[in-house]
Design a protein around this motif. Sequence first.
Motif, PDB file in Angstrom:
ATOM      1  N   GLU A 161       0.853  -1.190   0.000  1.00  0.00           N
ATOM      2  CA  GLU A 161       0.000   0.000   0.000  1.00  0.00           C
ATOM      3  C   GLU A 161       0.884   1.233   0.000  1.00  0.00           C
ATOM      4  O   GLU A 161       1.786   1.372   0.832  1.00  0.00           O
ATOM      5  CB  GLU A 161      -0.890   0.016   1.250  1.00  0.00           C
ATOM      6  N   SER A 162       0.638   2.146  -0.952  1.00  0.00           N
ATOM      7  CA  SER A 162       1.401   3.385  -1.012  1.00  0.00           C
ATOM      8  C   SER A 162       0.959   4.357   0.069  1.00  0.00           C
ATOM      9  O   SER A 162      -0.197   4.351   0.505  1.00  0.00           O
ATOM     10  CB  SER A 162       1.239   4.054  -2.382  1.00  0.00           C
ATOM     11  N   SER A 163       1.899   5.204   0.487  1.00  0.00           N
ATOM     12  CA  SER A 163       1.574   6.291   1.409  1.00  0.00           C
ATOM     13  C   SER A 163       2.698   7.319   1.357  1.00  0.00           C
ATOM     14  O   SER A 163       3.792   7.026   0.854  1.00  0.00           O
ATOM     15  CB  SER A 163       1.410   5.758   2.832  1.00  0.00           C
ATOM     16  N   HIS A 164       2.419   8.509   1.874  1.00  0.00           N
ATOM     17  CA  HIS A 164       3.424   9.569   1.933  1.00  0.00           C
ATOM     18  C   HIS A 164       4.462   9.193   2.980  1.00  0.00           C
ATOM     19  O   HIS A 164       4.133   8.915   4.134  1.00  0.00           O
ATOM     20  CB  HIS A 164       2.765  10.907   2.281  1.00  0.00           C
ATOM     21  N   ALA A 165       5.732   9.179   2.590  1.00  0.00           N
ATOM     22  CA  ALA A 165       6.791   8.715   3.479  1.00  0.00           C
ATOM     23  C   ALA A 165       7.066   9.667   4.636  1.00  0.00           C
ATOM     24  O   ALA A 165       7.634   9.249   5.652  1.00  0.00           O
ATOM     25  CB  ALA A 165       8.074   8.497   2.683  1.00  0.00           C
ATOM     26  N   GLY A 166       6.649  10.949   4.499  1.00  0.00           N
ATOM     27  CA  GLY A 166       6.874  11.911   5.573  1.00  0.00           C
ATOM     28  C   GLY A 166       5.669  12.143   6.445  1.00  0.00           C
ATOM     29  O   GLY A 166       5.766  12.172   7.675  1.00  0.00           O
ATOM     30  N   MET A 167       4.482  12.261   5.813  1.00  0.00           N
ATOM     31  CA  MET A 167       3.286  12.638   6.570  1.00  0.00           C
ATOM     32  C   MET A 167       2.536  11.446   7.148  1.00  0.00           C
ATOM     33  O   MET A 167       1.992  11.527   8.244  1.00  0.00           O
ATOM     34  CB  MET A 167       2.348  13.456   5.660  1.00  0.00           C
ATOM     35  N   LYS A 168       2.493  10.319   6.430  1.00  0.00           N
ATOM     36  CA  LYS A 168       1.721   9.174   6.901  1.00  0.00           C
ATOM     37  C   LYS A 168       2.449   7.854   6.622  1.00  0.00           C
ATOM     38  O   LYS A 168       1.917   6.948   5.981  1.00  0.00           O
ATOM     39  CB  LYS A 168       0.352   9.144   6.221  1.00  0.00           C
ATOM     40  N   PRO A 169       3.674   7.693   7.100  1.00  0.00           N
ATOM     41  CA  PRO A 169       4.381   6.445   6.820  1.00  0.00           C
ATOM     42  C   PRO A 169       3.708   5.228   7.431  1.00  0.00           C
ATOM     43  O   PRO A 169       3.836   4.120   6.920  1.00  0.00           O
ATOM     44  CB  PRO A 169       5.762   6.683   7.438  1.00  0.00           C
ATOM     45  N   GLU A 170       2.979   5.436   8.541  1.00  0.00           N
ATOM     46  CA  GLU A 170       2.353   4.302   9.210  1.00  0.00           C
ATOM     47  C   GLU A 170       1.224   3.677   8.404  1.00  0.00           C
ATOM     48  O   GLU A 170       0.812   2.540   8.659  1.00  0.00           O
ATOM     49  CB  GLU A 170       1.829   4.711  10.591  1.00  0.00           C
ATOM     50  N   ASP A 171       0.705   4.416   7.416  1.00  0.00           N
ATOM     51  CA  ASP A 171      -0.368   3.879   6.587  1.00  0.00           C
ATOM     52  C   ASP A 171       0.149   3.046   5.408  1.00  0.00           C
ATOM     53  O   ASP A 171      -0.638   2.415   4.703  1.00  0.00           O
ATOM     54  CB  ASP A 171      -1.237   5.019   6.047  1.00  0.00           C
ATOM     55  N   GLY A 172       1.439   3.063   5.191  1.00  0.00           N
ATOM     56  CA  GLY A 172       2.006   2.329   4.065  1.00  0.00           C
ATOM     57  C   GLY A 172       2.304   0.880   4.418  1.00  0.00           C
ATOM     58  O   GLY A 172       2.518   0.525   5.579  1.00  0.00           O
TER      59      GLY A 172
ATOM     60  N   ARG B  88      11.316   8.749  -4.064  1.00  0.00           N
ATOM     61  CA  ARG B  88      11.995   8.794  -2.772  1.00  0.00           C
ATOM     62  C   ARG B  88      11.068   9.084  -1.598  1.00  0.00           C
ATOM     63  O   ARG B  88      11.356   8.724  -0.460  1.00  0.00           O
ATOM     64  CB  ARG B  88      13.122   9.834  -2.824  1.00  0.00           C
ATOM     65  N   ASN B  89       9.939   9.743  -1.835  1.00  0.00           N
ATOM     66  CA  ASN B  89       9.040  10.086  -0.728  1.00  0.00           C
ATOM     67  C   ASN B  89       7.755   9.266  -0.740  1.00  0.00           C
ATOM     68  O   ASN B  89       6.729   9.692  -0.208  1.00  0.00           O
ATOM     69  CB  ASN B  89       8.717  11.586  -0.751  1.00  0.00           C
ATOM     70  N   ILE B  90       7.826   8.079  -1.356  1.00  0.00           N
ATOM     71  CA  ILE B  90       6.642   7.223  -1.468  1.00  0.00           C
ATOM     72  C   ILE B  90       6.951   5.859  -0.862  1.00  0.00           C
ATOM     73  O   ILE B  90       7.962   5.239  -1.195  1.00  0.00           O
ATOM     74  CB  ILE B  90       6.225   7.041  -2.942  1.00  0.00           C
TER      75      ILE B  90
END
Length: 421
Positions: free
Chosen positions: A229-240, A278-280
């Motif tokens: 599952e993709s997510s923003h690596a800075g704002m919501k890494p826990e959702d990835g 890099r941020n995904i």
Amino acid sequence: MQDQLIQWRRWFHQHPELGFMEYYTTYTIGKELEALGFTVHIGREALASSARYGVPAPPLLHQQEKKASSLGVDADWMDKMRGGHTGLVATWDTGKEGEHKGFRFDIDALPIHETELEAHLPYSEGFVSSNPGVMHACGHDGHITIGLGLAHYIAAQPSELTGTFTLLFQPAEEGGRGAKAMVDKGWLTDVDSFYTSHLGITPMKVGTVAASVEGFLASTKLNVHFRGESSHAGMKPEDGRNALLAAATASTQLYTIPRHSEGPSRVNVGKLEAGNGRNIISDTGYLELETRGETGNINNFMLQEAKRIIHASAAMYNVEATIEFVGESQGIVCDEDMLSSIPLEEDSYMNQILTSAKVSGSEDASFMINEVQAHGGKATYMLFGTALPFNHHHPSFDFEEDALAVALETYIHILQGGTTT
């Protein structure tokens, strides 16, 4: 035919095609054989469609089909080969009682970008690959050439030869994908003696012929898709859910599988793709890998351990793993007495015949050899000597072209074992 052999080899080297996409190659071989008077079988006549392994995706096949058409492949040939039905079988019946001999020559290339340096003969002599990223880096261009030379000899001896001959120009040897499709079509069920061969594999002097081999490994080829599952690596890494880490973990941990005590075993990850930026947090990962073993049981041990590690790596990162089976090969036991009667003459291109040679790697010709032997026939896998300054599957791979004449002479002696007296 030495000059002709070199000319053919260089043409095929310059026009490499990957497995099940050898449209131009198949057409070129087939038209030559038709002109000689062989009965040529292509498309679904030559192989069982459902028995092919690892067929490329339709968009890639379509792209290569368009290219082959632009190069002049006849529309009726394209219609029969469409969808990855490449390779051909050529038959010749002398009309006289005698053995049914079978011969196999592989025709596919590899996804390798060829060396462009003056020290590399194909580059310096102007026959380097014309298809960027695709190369005959295993000698199959030479194998095609040997097969065509053999066909010319058969056609030139209509009154002297006896029996029947089946020549299989096999697609997709790399990855163990094409042989079984020809076997399942039934070409080898009544073959009395079967021969296939390879240039090189182990370095030997030109003129050396190994009548059989020992050591080919059973093998299984896998593609693995990881889905997270993709997510923003800075704002919501826990959702990835990180498929990249799952793929990377699997690719390293596969090498921790214990070696087997009963014989050689191998595992290799040959390709790893993952990530979007890099941020995904990456939602996809992809591996191409293989297992090998001296016996089917050893290879099965490696395979089951590989699957376990793949699924465990996926579970570690809460992603899904899908394993796709794309190829296989079996072990080989040659009939070592099949070349015992070949003479070493003073003017011969051959100067040494070895009973056997040690090898490793794997070969999907194993399906053909085992099929012939299962029906009471004899079969062997030969090697023809050449220096190997660079390994098979290297961008600078090449072989000594003098080995082509050695190989053709060997096959001619095999044919002459069925001549009239």
